[in-house]
Design a protein around this motif. Structure first.
Motif, PDB file in Angstrom:
ATOM      1  N   GLY A   1       1.046  -1.485   0.180  1.00 54.81           N
ATOM      2  CA  GLY A   1       0.023  -0.520   0.232  1.00 54.81           C
ATOM      3  C   GLY A   1       1.025   1.145   0.049  1.00 54.81           C
ATOM      4  O   GLY A   1       2.244   1.076  -0.368  1.00 54.81           O
ATOM      5  N   HIS A   2      -0.105   2.485   0.642  1.00 55.93           N
ATOM      6  CA  HIS A   2       1.166   3.759   0.633  1.00 55.93           C
ATOM      7  C   HIS A   2       2.353   4.066   1.387  1.00 55.93           C
ATOM      8  O   HIS A   2       3.085   4.279   1.288  1.00 55.93           O
TER       9      HIS A   2
ATOM     10  N   TYR B   1      -0.550  -5.300 -10.986  1.00 56.97           N
ATOM     11  CA  TYR B   1      -2.523  -5.245 -10.451  1.00 56.97           C
ATOM     12  C   TYR B   1      -2.653  -6.153 -11.519  1.00 56.97           C
ATOM     13  O   TYR B   1      -2.134  -6.228 -12.220  1.00 56.97           O
TER      14      TYR B   1
ATOM     15  N   GLU C   1     -11.320  -1.215 -13.417  1.00 59.26           N
ATOM     16  CA  GLU C   1     -11.802  -0.350 -12.071  1.00 59.26           C
ATOM     17  C   GLU C   1     -10.282  -0.167 -12.062  1.00 59.26           C
ATOM     18  O   GLU C   1      -9.152  -0.937 -11.685  1.00 59.26           O
TER      19      GLU C   1
ATOM     20  N   SER D   1      -8.698   2.756  -9.422  1.00 55.77           N
ATOM     21  CA  SER D   1      -8.775   4.063  -8.576  1.00 55.77           C
ATOM     22  C   SER D   1      -7.785   3.294  -8.115  1.00 55.77           C
ATOM     23  O   SER D   1      -7.129   4.490  -7.701  1.00 55.77           O
ATOM     24  N   ARG D   2      -7.235   2.560  -7.161  1.00 55.88           N
ATOM     25  CA  ARG D   2      -6.125   1.906  -6.572  1.00 55.88           C
ATOM     26  C   ARG D   2      -5.112   2.161  -8.042  1.00 55.88           C
ATOM     27  O   ARG D   2      -3.970   3.047  -7.408  1.00 55.88           O
TER      28      ARG D   2
ATOM     29  N   GLU E   1      -5.122   4.877  -9.938  1.00 56.25           N
ATOM     30  CA  GLU E   1      -5.035   6.918 -10.393  1.00 56.25           C
ATOM     31  C   GLU E   1      -4.709   7.193  -8.646  1.00 56.25           C
ATOM     32  O   GLU E   1      -4.025   7.723  -8.391  1.00 56.25           O
ATOM     33  N   SER E   2      -4.917   6.048  -6.899  1.00 59.66           N
ATOM     34  CA  SER E   2      -4.367   6.624  -5.944  1.00 59.66           C
ATOM     35  C   SER E   2      -2.911   6.370  -5.825  1.00 59.66           C
ATOM     36  O   SER E   2      -1.869   7.555  -5.548  1.00 59.66           O
ATOM     37  N   ASP E   3      -2.500   5.161  -6.614  1.00 59.19           N
ATOM     38  CA  ASP E   3      -1.411   5.326  -6.068  1.00 59.19           C
ATOM     39  C   ASP E   3      -0.667   6.162  -7.198  1.00 59.19           C
ATOM     40  O   ASP E   3       0.814   6.766  -6.950  1.00 59.19           O
TER      41      ASP E   3
ATOM     42  N   GLU F   1      -1.294   9.216  -8.102  1.00 61.57           N
ATOM     43  CA  GLU F   1      -0.841  10.276  -7.170  1.00 61.57           C
ATOM     44  C   GLU F   1      -0.282  10.436  -5.702  1.00 61.57           C
ATOM     45  O   GLU F   1       0.512  11.516  -6.056  1.00 61.57           O
ATOM     46  N   LEU F   2      -0.108   9.574  -5.276  1.00 63.74           N
ATOM     47  CA  LEU F   2       0.670   9.922  -4.536  1.00 63.74           C
ATOM     48  C   LEU F   2       2.850   9.549  -4.652  1.00 63.74           C
ATOM     49  O   LEU F   2       3.540  10.248  -4.566  1.00 63.74           O
TER      50      LEU F   2
ATOM     51  N   ARG G   1       3.037  12.669  -5.899  1.00 66.07           N
ATOM     52  CA  ARG G   1       3.786  13.451  -4.801  1.00 66.07           C
ATOM     53  C   ARG G   1       4.788  13.730  -3.951  1.00 66.07           C
ATOM     54  O   ARG G   1       5.656  14.506  -3.911  1.00 66.07           O
TER      55      ARG G   1
END
Length: 336
Positions: free
Chosen positions: A47-48, A66, A79, A81-82, A84-86, A88-89, A92
């Motif tokens: 995870g993050h 994945y 799907e 979303s995972r 996209e979240s990864d 984005e982090l 950053r």
């Protein structure tokens, strides 16, 4: 009358059929994202927290696995979303993201979507627990290419998205079982070419990483694929840095030298690399150090991207792991 070999006919078809295979001149000339260096490979369940931990000095990016079944829970319904979240982090954190798509597993998890399982489009591995998609099957080719198209439409334009990685060429199947399900070496070779060209069409601005190691029938088929992929600017590499592995030295490693300068090259340091014995004549075996593995990958395999597995599932007490590589990564952030 001289007959054209099947593999050559397949390559010519790919290069000479604009509507289906060839890239436009604009796409072929468009610069690809190119952020070479060290990447930390995360497992599907990481995870993050693990992603933040991986952002050490000298690390360029993250490769994350994945499962195809998770990315397409229903026919044509995706799907992401995972990812996209990864992404984005990672952005950053100043890291690039490579999406590794699993259509092969080494567990009881079946990698293909549920709707494809009804048609037996995955087969159990021969010598270990796990499953693999029937990559030569036209239905699998069509649906996997559709997944790539959807992924490319969503992520190819993102500057932090470095590319997509397709899993190793080795099938790990009983060949009798495979042939009973329509497998032929030439058909599999041609299917891999078709899927990889579809990946390039889907990702005209991102890297496409082809993991190759073995193909039934010998490394001539691997060379056929690599030759076909040169005009499409696919990145070629493999799943292990094992300098003393005779099989890899015979099948896969010669291709790095042969295609140096024609294809972007990469390799990954996985679990077995962290406990890879080095044999010195009468001396007892000892493990290759992380510095030695890096030097082999850099100098003999000519890699530009190097992927280090974060997890070492079968770690002997005296073996290495990715944290032992951090001084190497810090001291050699760029190479080749």
């Amino acid at each position: 009358m001289t007959r054209i070999p099947l593999w050559l006919a397949a390559i010519l078809s790919l290069l000479l059929t604009p509507a289906k295979h060839a890239l436009s001149l604009e796409t072929a000339e468009r610069p690809l994202k190119y952020h070479p260096g060290h990447y930390i490979s995360l497992a599907r369940d990481d995870g993050h927290a693990e992603m933040r931990e991986a952002g050490k000095p000298g690390v360029t990016g993250i490769q994350k696995r994945y499962l195809w079944a998770d990315l397409e829970p229903a026919p044509g319904r995706y799907e992401f979303s995972r990812i996209e979240s990864d992404l984005e982090l990672a952005s950053r954190l100043g890291l690039q993201l490579v999406v590794f798509i699993e259509d092969k597993t080494f567990s009881d998890v079946v990698p293909i979507p549920a709707y494809l399982r009804q048609g037996r489009h995955a087969l159990p591995l021969a010598d270990s627990q796990g499953w693999i998609a029937k990559r030569w099957d036209p239905v699998v080719i069509e649906r996997f290419s559709a997944l790539l198209t959807a992924l490319g439409s969503r992520f190819d334009g993102h500057p932090g998205f470095e590319g997509v990685a397709l899993q190793e060429s080795a099938l790990s199947l009983d060949m009798g079982t495979a042939r009973a399900h329509g497998y032929e070496p030439e058909a599999y070779r041609d299917a891999l070419i078709e899927i990889l060209v579809a990946a390039r069409r889907a990702f005209p601005r991102s890297q496409v990483f082809w993991y190759m190691n073995f193909l039934e029938g010998g490394n001539a088929y691997l060379a056929d694929i690599a030759t076909a992929l040169v005009p499409h600017r696919i990145a070629m590499g493999g799943p292990d840095v094992l300098p003393d592995n005779a099989s890899l030295r015979r099948h896969a490693y010669p291709l790095y030298e042969r295609f140096k300068g024609e294809l972007t090259l990469f390799c990954s340091i996985q679990n077995v690399s962290y406990a890879h014995p080095r044999r010195d004549g009468a001396k007892s075996a000892r493990y290759w150090t992380m510095e030695q593995l890096f030097e082999f990958a850099r100098d003999e395999l000519h890699v530009e991207y190097l992927f280090w597995n974060r997890k070492n599932w079968r770690k002997p007490p005296d073996s290495y792991d990715w944290t032992d590589a951090l001084p190497v990564i810090r001291d050699h952030p760029r190479f080749n």
